[in-house]
Design a protein around this motif. Structure first.
Motif, PDB file in Angstrom:
ATOM      1  N   ASP A 117      37.667  39.770  39.723  1.00  0.00           N
ATOM      2  CA  ASP A 117      39.022  39.564  39.180  1.00  0.00           C
ATOM      3  C   ASP A 117      39.113  40.027  37.727  1.00  0.00           C
ATOM      4  O   ASP A 117      39.863  39.477  36.929  1.00  0.00           O
ATOM      5  CB  ASP A 117      39.460  38.106  39.315  1.00  0.00           C
ATOM      6  N   THR A 123      48.686  36.198  42.884  1.00  0.00           N
ATOM      7  CA  THR A 123      49.128  35.815  44.225  1.00  0.00           C
ATOM      8  C   THR A 123      48.315  34.659  44.806  1.00  0.00           C
ATOM      9  O   THR A 123      47.643  34.813  45.826  1.00  0.00           O
ATOM     10  CB  THR A 123      49.081  37.027  45.182  1.00  0.00           C
ATOM     11  N   TYR A 137      43.226  33.092  45.638  1.00  0.00           N
ATOM     12  CA  TYR A 137      44.024  34.068  44.905  1.00  0.00           C
ATOM     13  C   TYR A 137      43.455  35.468  45.066  1.00  0.00           C
ATOM     14  O   TYR A 137      42.313  35.656  45.500  1.00  0.00           O
ATOM     15  CB  TYR A 137      44.132  33.686  43.422  1.00  0.00           C
ATOM     16  N   MET A 138      44.287  36.450  44.739  1.00  0.00           N
ATOM     17  CA  MET A 138      43.880  37.844  44.870  1.00  0.00           C
ATOM     18  C   MET A 138      43.244  38.336  43.573  1.00  0.00           C
ATOM     19  O   MET A 138      43.823  38.198  42.497  1.00  0.00           O
ATOM     20  CB  MET A 138      45.094  38.713  45.221  1.00  0.00           C
ATOM     21  N   THR A 140      41.082  41.796  41.783  1.00  0.00           N
ATOM     22  CA  THR A 140      40.658  43.181  41.910  1.00  0.00           C
ATOM     23  C   THR A 140      40.096  43.674  40.583  1.00  0.00           C
ATOM     24  O   THR A 140      40.568  43.261  39.518  1.00  0.00           O
ATOM     25  CB  THR A 140      41.817  44.099  42.354  1.00  0.00           C
ATOM     26  N   TYR A 155      41.729  44.791  47.367  1.00  0.00           N
ATOM     27  CA  TYR A 155      42.337  43.493  47.124  1.00  0.00           C
ATOM     28  C   TYR A 155      41.442  42.441  47.785  1.00  0.00           C
ATOM     29  O   TYR A 155      41.230  42.478  48.996  1.00  0.00           O
ATOM     30  CB  TYR A 155      43.741  43.409  47.738  1.00  0.00           C
ATOM     31  N   THR A 157      39.983  38.235  48.139  1.00  0.00           N
ATOM     32  CA  THR A 157      40.358  36.830  48.032  1.00  0.00           C
ATOM     33  C   THR A 157      39.294  36.062  47.265  1.00  0.00           C
ATOM     34  O   THR A 157      38.105  36.164  47.571  1.00  0.00           O
ATOM     35  CB  THR A 157      40.544  36.202  49.427  1.00  0.00           C
ATOM     36  N   THR A 189      41.775  45.710  52.083  1.00  0.00           N
ATOM     37  CA  THR A 189      42.519  44.521  51.658  1.00  0.00           C
ATOM     38  C   THR A 189      42.122  43.346  52.539  1.00  0.00           C
ATOM     39  O   THR A 189      42.187  43.436  53.768  1.00  0.00           O
ATOM     40  CB  THR A 189      44.042  44.728  51.786  1.00  0.00           C
ATOM     41  N   SER A 191      43.356  39.946  51.373  1.00  0.00           N
ATOM     42  CA  SER A 191      43.944  39.100  50.336  1.00  0.00           C
ATOM     43  C   SER A 191      44.631  37.890  50.947  1.00  0.00           C
ATOM     44  O   SER A 191      45.074  37.929  52.097  1.00  0.00           O
ATOM     45  CB  SER A 191      44.912  39.912  49.472  1.00  0.00           C
TER      46      SER A 191
END
Length: 357
Positions: A117, A123, A137-138, A140, A155, A157, A189, A191
């Motif tokens: 992160d 999100t 939360y997402m 990246t 993306y 989690t 992804t 996410s």
């Protein structure tokens, strides 16, 4: 049927395009042939309820997106992605009525350069177990260049927890909730999305995406767990085919009709081949584990939004009395940009009427 109903507020008027639940949607044909929804669910748009730009410490200078709403006591807690000076980071706003919001600033921080992160922490979806709130939360490590810093693949989690929706949120870097998998529908992804406890396990309707040559295809998957502090087991087959081109989820169970309704945002494509979030769709099913692509309808798009005629993004729904509230992000006017979005509010009467029936 009245298509253009004029509603007066003082000296000004607002045009609503209200379509009944049994009305067919305007026929849409996408340039690449992706599926369209042929039905509509009635939804009345109220307009913008929280504008971007005035969040604490410039946290949403460039936009407010992807609303996620929770309620505890008599207070609504809105997590939203603030596009600020440091990147897209989750922010918090509070309200008593879903219309007037007090912004509280960011609730997460970016990780250091060794963390997933590093560039975005956004999100978040939260669920309460006993006295602890578990947040997914997402994150990246990749974004576009400043100043907008739009998140880029992968993306992922990530996990945090708190005893209060207001925080402080303690990150749990040792937990990898939804590890992506090569050659799967969630390879670029995985996410987070809406969570619900069903029988003896938690279900999460997460966003999955994969690359097909230069084309990104998107869908939803179901992940399952009985322990929120461990990795989830991901269903090998997605909820819908990747060709549906949908992402993000918000579920509502209507006890009156014993039906699950899944709200999601659809990714459209314009005449130049550029993709953008063009509508909010809804799917319905009697079985939370089994869904049919034929059982879907348009809920909100440029024809019935009173302020957004271009990009319309992620939905979040919550029951308020005998109505279902829908919070969503969108760009004002004709814009299809990722940036400069605000949060809008729309309403549906309960029980929800299944389109076409």
């Amino acid at each position: 049927m009245k298509r253009n109903t004029i509603i007066y507020y003082g000296s000004c008027c607002m045009f609503l395009s209200i379509l009944s639940a049994n009305t067919a949607a305007q026929k849409i044909q996408y340039s690449d042939g992706r599926p369209a929804a042929s039905l509509r669910m009635e939804c009345r748009d109220e307009g913008i309820v929280m504008r971007y730009g005035d969040g604490k410490d410039s946290c949403d200078t460039y936009g407010a997106r992807e609303a996620v709403v929770n309620k505890e006591g008599d207070t609504y807690y809105l997590f939203y992605d603030g596009a600020g000076k440091d990147g897209w980071i989750s922010c918090l706003a509070e309200s008593k009525d879903l219309r007037s919001w007090t912004k509280q600033g960011t609730i997460l921080t970016l990780g250091d350069s060794t963390k997933a992160d590093y560039r975005s922490a956004s999100t978040p979806w939260a669920i309460k177990e006993k006295e602890v709130w578990h947040m997914f939360y997402m994150g990246t490590p990749n974004t576009t260049p400043p100043p907008y810093r739009i998140p880029a693949f992968p993306y992922l989690t990530m996990k945090a927890q708190s005893k209060s929706l207001r925080g402080p949120w303690i990150k749990q870097y040792d937990v990898t909730p939804l590890p992506p998998k090569e050659n799967s529908y969630y390879s670029v992804t995985s996410s987070p999305g809406f969570m619900v406890k069903h029988k003896k396990e938690y279900l999460m309707f997460f966003s999955g995406a994969a690359q097909d040559n230069a084309i990104t295809k998107r869908t939803l998957g179901i992940a399952r767990t009985r322990n929120l502090n461990r990795s989830w087991k991901i269903d090998s087959v997605p909820v819908f085919p990747l060709s549906e081109q949908i992402e993000n989820s918000s579920l509502f169970y209507d006890h009156a009709t014993k039906t699950w309704f899944l709200f999601t945002n659809h990714i459209g494509i314009d005449e130049k081949g550029l993709e953008y979030t063009d509508a909010i769709w809804v799917y319905w099913s009697k079985d939370i584990n089994t869904w049919n692509t034929e059982h879907k309808a348009v809920v909100l798009d440029s024809t019935n939004s009173v302020w957004a005629k271009g990009a319309i993004g992620m939905p979040a729904v919550i029951k308020v009395g005998d109505r279902l509230a829908l919070l969503y992000d969108a760009a004002e006017g004709q814009s299809r940009s990722h940036m400069f979005r605000s949060i809008g509010l729309a309403w549906m009467d309960l029980p929800l009427k299944i389109p076409g029936e």
